[in-house]
Design an enzyme around this catalytic site. Structure first.
Site, PDB file in Angstrom:
ATOM      1  N   LYS A  35       0.812  -1.206   0.000  1.00  0.00           N
ATOM      2  CA  LYS A  35       0.000   0.000   0.000  1.00  0.00           C
ATOM      3  C   LYS A  35       0.855   1.269   0.000  1.00  0.00           C
ATOM      4  CE  LYS A  35      -1.854   0.471   4.029  1.00  0.00           C
ATOM      5  NZ  LYS A  35      -1.437   1.706   4.685  1.00  0.00           N
ATOM      6  N   THR A  36       1.781   1.343   0.922  1.00  0.00           N
ATOM      7  CA  THR A  36       2.635   2.526   1.010  1.00  0.00           C
ATOM      8  C   THR A  36       3.486   2.656  -0.236  1.00  0.00           C
ATOM      9  OG1 THR A  36       2.781   2.009   3.344  1.00  0.00           O
ATOM     10  CG2 THR A  36       4.177   3.773   2.538  1.00  0.00           C
ATOM     11  N   ASP A 220      -4.003   8.159   2.470  1.00  0.00           N
ATOM     12  CA  ASP A 220      -3.615   6.857   3.009  1.00  0.00           C
ATOM     13  C   ASP A 220      -4.652   6.424   4.048  1.00  0.00           C
ATOM     14  OD1 ASP A 220      -2.090   4.647   3.484  1.00  0.00           O
ATOM     15  OD2 ASP A 220      -0.642   5.657   4.782  1.00  0.00           O
ATOM     16  N   GLU A 221      -4.772   5.136   4.284  1.00  0.00           N
ATOM     17  CA  GLU A 221      -5.684   4.606   5.315  1.00  0.00           C
ATOM     18  C   GLU A 221      -7.077   5.227   5.198  1.00  0.00           C
ATOM     19  OE1 GLU A 221      -4.595   2.205   7.142  1.00  0.00           O
ATOM     20  OE2 GLU A 221      -2.561   2.577   7.866  1.00  0.00           O
ATOM     21  N   GLN A 251      -9.270  -3.585   7.567  1.00  0.00           N
ATOM     22  CA  GLN A 251      -8.394  -3.058   8.610  1.00  0.00           C
ATOM     23  C   GLN A 251      -8.964  -1.803   9.261  1.00  0.00           C
ATOM     24  OE1 GLN A 251      -3.992  -3.433   8.151  1.00  0.00           O
ATOM     25  NE2 GLN A 251      -4.511  -3.887   6.040  1.00  0.00           N
ATOM     26  N   ARG A 604       0.249  -9.139  10.920  1.00  0.00           N
ATOM     27  CA  ARG A 604       1.542  -8.491  11.215  1.00  0.00           C
ATOM     28  C   ARG A 604       2.673  -9.492  11.089  1.00  0.00           C
ATOM     29  NH1 ARG A 604       0.315  -4.451   9.523  1.00  0.00           N
ATOM     30  NH2 ARG A 604      -1.603  -5.557   9.057  1.00  0.00           N
TER      31      ARG A 604
END
Length: 718
Positions: A35-36, A220-221, A251, A604
């Site tokens: 994503k980043t 983002d997010e 998420q 994670r």
DNA sequence: GGGTTAACCTTTTTT
DNA sequence: AGGTTAACCC
């Protein structure tokens, strides 16, 4: 333009996102799907291929950490700094807008930012002013009420009169609170967003200007945006609609504080013609871990639908451990981390995750006993410490005399003979005349309404603040802080206090001078360094512990683990009532959020994932019997190895071990005496796992118990 | 003005 | 339980 250096780093789906045509774009990016990476390369693409000026890009994140990381990565790709690019948190950017347009926003020039702690104090004060009892109106709930309304964009005037007397009263408190904020030139976090939104909504000139300026928005997010953030984005996107958002509905774990997953669905409706792309290839976790996480999240209804896959091999099974109690759980975890380290891995690659911060204590104790360095995330942060807030209050009052909370905080800190009686008079005068305490104090001194002694003490305080303001003007920031600490008597006050705590406080105050020095160096805007420093302190509270270079085990709540990854992860306290949390069990929506939290935790893990629970747990001073979390039952059995400590091995595994398994266990049995080249002789305490991953725990006569991978350990049965 | 005691509260967290 | 905060006393 040769773009191979950009494309080489990306897979097919990522490429189409990065190189998509201008216009609204929604990227549904699963955990660990890059994503980043997509966001950073998108910016690089715009700048290098589309020749977009960094000045016309606005990139928004939720945390300062994410913003910093993204900036760093973009500069890494481009090879030069992009200081002119607006990139930061929603709050940081809103703040920047309000500083630039304070007049249009209806604020005082030197307005200060309230953190949640300050906000709570001001709520208390509002209650006092209305003569309401804190017992009946818990300040926390009032704070909650106010913030919830602000996050939805509702001012007191915009809220319809309720039939409910309690609701009406809450509204009255909200109104009073707002008046106080305005009078004292204070802006809380939610207010930053709301004001910035109203600024562009009601001011056509400014709206046009910023729509022109920000040709490209990146978010983002996105699943974490609340109503007001989303509306603000829509306004800024304007007719150009170059808005690129990245998010993952699975998420979304912040609905409890106003985040709206629905914004993802709404996006396609509000921006017709949106391109929707999915990133479903995971580059982080092993196949088994991913399969387990997918299975859990599958139990949620109302998902957008997305299934992560990986090209990676299955890897090791998950391991589940049922501890007797919380201490046993912690011992087990620390024991496993020790083996991990013994095998040549880093402590910092291991993360212990829990639902609530209170759980960290037992882990800390056991880690301390084991002499294993660790780092706890969360908790009190640097700029939230009492002594730091004292110092900041001086600095704030220098900047803005109307700042009542700061006035209250330091008027008698360190003590200078200004008692409650004097203050009550000043407060009363301020209340009647609707002024700030500062002005009220001045008036009281001049009108000789105070006793001589009080007037003298108060006058000295006023003079001190005035002197600090004029005498330090023009000095470098660090020197200003230094002078304030000295002349206010704060430093001396903490110096003469005894005990370790006081020492730490003095150190912290000295560290604040340092922070000032470092801040001075990279101050970007032309404005007042002190004002920027104060805003920075409020918006970026800093880490709990200073950056440690020592190799540390990582302890944190599931919430703060979002966005991170670790080779070895322990998901602890998997018990009904704790995780999912008691207060989430009533509402199905809340429960689904807990499940997403579980999903976040599981994803994670890169290589090994342990899930643990305790039969008995001590919580709030009471011991209670627990049952395993429902989420454990949602993980397919075949993906999990049950671990039992000591001699209670799961029958199936024991039988397998006894029979020599598939030949892997070498016919080793519990209680067998074995010999290791380096560690000497010992006894087998437990066996776990299958195939190449079989591990045995051996209690060596010298050196204690160790976990060894059978395939590498070269053990001889004696 | 400072120290001691009693009452209170407790999900998650960033800004 | 543990920690903080408000009330209370010297």
């Amino acid at each position: 333009m040769d773009v191979s250096h950009i494309f080489e780093q990306l897979n097919e789906a990522q490429r189409s996102a990065v190189a998509s045509e201008p216009g609204p774009l929604l990227v549904l990016a699963g955990a660990g799907s890059g994503k980043t990476r997509v966001l950073t390369y998108r910016v690089a693409w715009l700048v290098q291929v589309r020749n977009v000026s960094p000045l016309s890009i606005l990139a928004v994140t939720f945390t300062n950490k994410a913003a910093q990381e993204m900036r760093g990565r973009i500069e890494g790709i481009l090879g030069y700094p992009v200081g002119g690019m607006w990139m930061g948190t929603f709050h940081g950017i809103a703040h920047r807008l309000l500083r630039a347009h304070w007049r249009e926003a209806g604020l005082a020039q030197g307005f200060q930012i309230l953190d949640s702690d300050d906000q709570l104090r001001l709520v208390r004060r509002s209650l006092k002013q209305l003569n309401l009892d804190e017992g009946f109106w818990p300040p926390k709930s009032v704070q909650w009420f106010i913030n919830a309304h602000k996050e939805e964009g509702r001012r007191p005037e915009g809220i319809p009169e309720s039939q409910d007397a309690q609701q009406r009263e809450l509204l009255r408190i909200y109104k009073t609170y707002e008046e106080l904020c305005q009078r004292f030139a204070l802006v809380d976090f939610a207010e930053l967003l709301l004001r910035a939104f109203e600024l562009v909504k009601h001011n056509e000139l400014l709206r046009d200007r910023y729509q022109q300026r920000f040709r490209h928005l990146l978010v983002d997010e996105f699943q974490d945006t609340n109503a007001i953030q989303y509306e603000w984005l829509r306004l800024l996107a304007g007719q150009q609609r170059n808005i690129f958002v990245v998010g993952d509905d699975d998420q979304s774990i912040y609905a409890w504080r106003g985040a709206r997953v629905e914004n993802i669905l709404q996006f396609e409706k509000d921006f017709p013609g949106t391109t929707v792309l999915r990133l479903e290839q995971n580059y982080r976790s092993s196949g088994t871990i991913l399969e387990a996480a997918n299975a859990v999240i599958d139990h949620n209804r109302g998902r957008l639908g997305k299934r992560l896959w990986t090209a990676d091999e299955a890897g090791e099974p998950l391991r589940r451990y049922a501890a007797y109690n919380d201490i046993d759980e912690a011992r087990f975890v620390v024991d496993r981390i020790q083996s991990w380290v013994d095998a040549g891995n880093l402590r910092s690659e291991a993360a212990v995750l829990y639902r609530s911060n209170a759980q960290s204590r037992v882990f800390e104790e056991v880690l301390l006993n084991a002499g294993m360095p660790y780092r706890v995330y969360g908790g009190l942060r640097f700029f939230e410490r009492a002594e730091i807030k004292d110092a900041l209050a001086y600095l704030r009052l220098i900047t803005s005399r109307q700042d009542d909370p700061s006035f209250e905080r330091i008027v008698n800190m360190p003590t200078r003979g200004i008692g409650n009686k004097t203050l009550d008079q000043v407060r009363e005068h301020a209340r009647i005349n609707q002024t700030a305490l500062w002005e009220s104090a001045l008036a009281q001194i001049h009108s000789h309404q105070l006793t001589k002694r009080s007037a003298l003490a108060l006058g000295k305080f006023i003079d001190l603040i005035n002197a600090l303001a004029t005498d330090t003007q023009g000095l470098p920031l660090a020197d200003r802080v230094d002078v304030v600490l000295q002349r206010s008597g704060l430093l001396q006050h903490y110096r003469k206090e005894k005990g370790e705590k006081a020492e730490a406080r003095v150190e912290n105050l000295e560290e604040l001078i340092n922070a000032g020095r470092n801040f001075d160096h990279d101050i970007d805007d032309d404005g007042d360094a002190l004002a920027s420093f104060l805003a920075h302190a409020a918006l970026e509270a800093g880490d709990a512990q200073a950056e440690e270079w020592e190799d540390c085990v990582q302890l944190m709540s599931l919430h703060s683990a979002k966005g991170l990854e670790f080779p070895l992860v322990f998901l602890t306290g998997m018990e009904e009532g704790l995780f999912p949390h008691q207060r989430s069990l009533q509402e199905p929506g809340r429960l689904e959020e807990e499940r997403r939290l579980c999903y976040v935790g599981m994803t994670r893990a890169m290589r090994q994932l342990y899930v643990t629970h305790a039969e008995v747990r001590r919580l709030h001073g009471r011991e209670s019997y627990t049952s395993p979390s429902r989420f454990l039952g949602e993980i397919p059995k075949q993906l999990v190895d049950e671990v039992r400590s000591g001699f209670t091995l799961r029958p199936a595994v024991e039988a397998e071990a006894a029979a020599g398994g598939s030949g892997d266990a070498d016919g080793m049995r519990l209680g067998d005496r074995v010999h290791h080249r380096k560690f000497g002789d010992g006894v087998v305490l437990s066996i776990e796992g299958r195939g190449q991953y079989t591990r045995v725990q051996v209690n060596f006569e010298t050196g204690g118990s160790k976990w060894l991978v059978l395939a590498y350990a070269n053990l001889d049965v004696l």
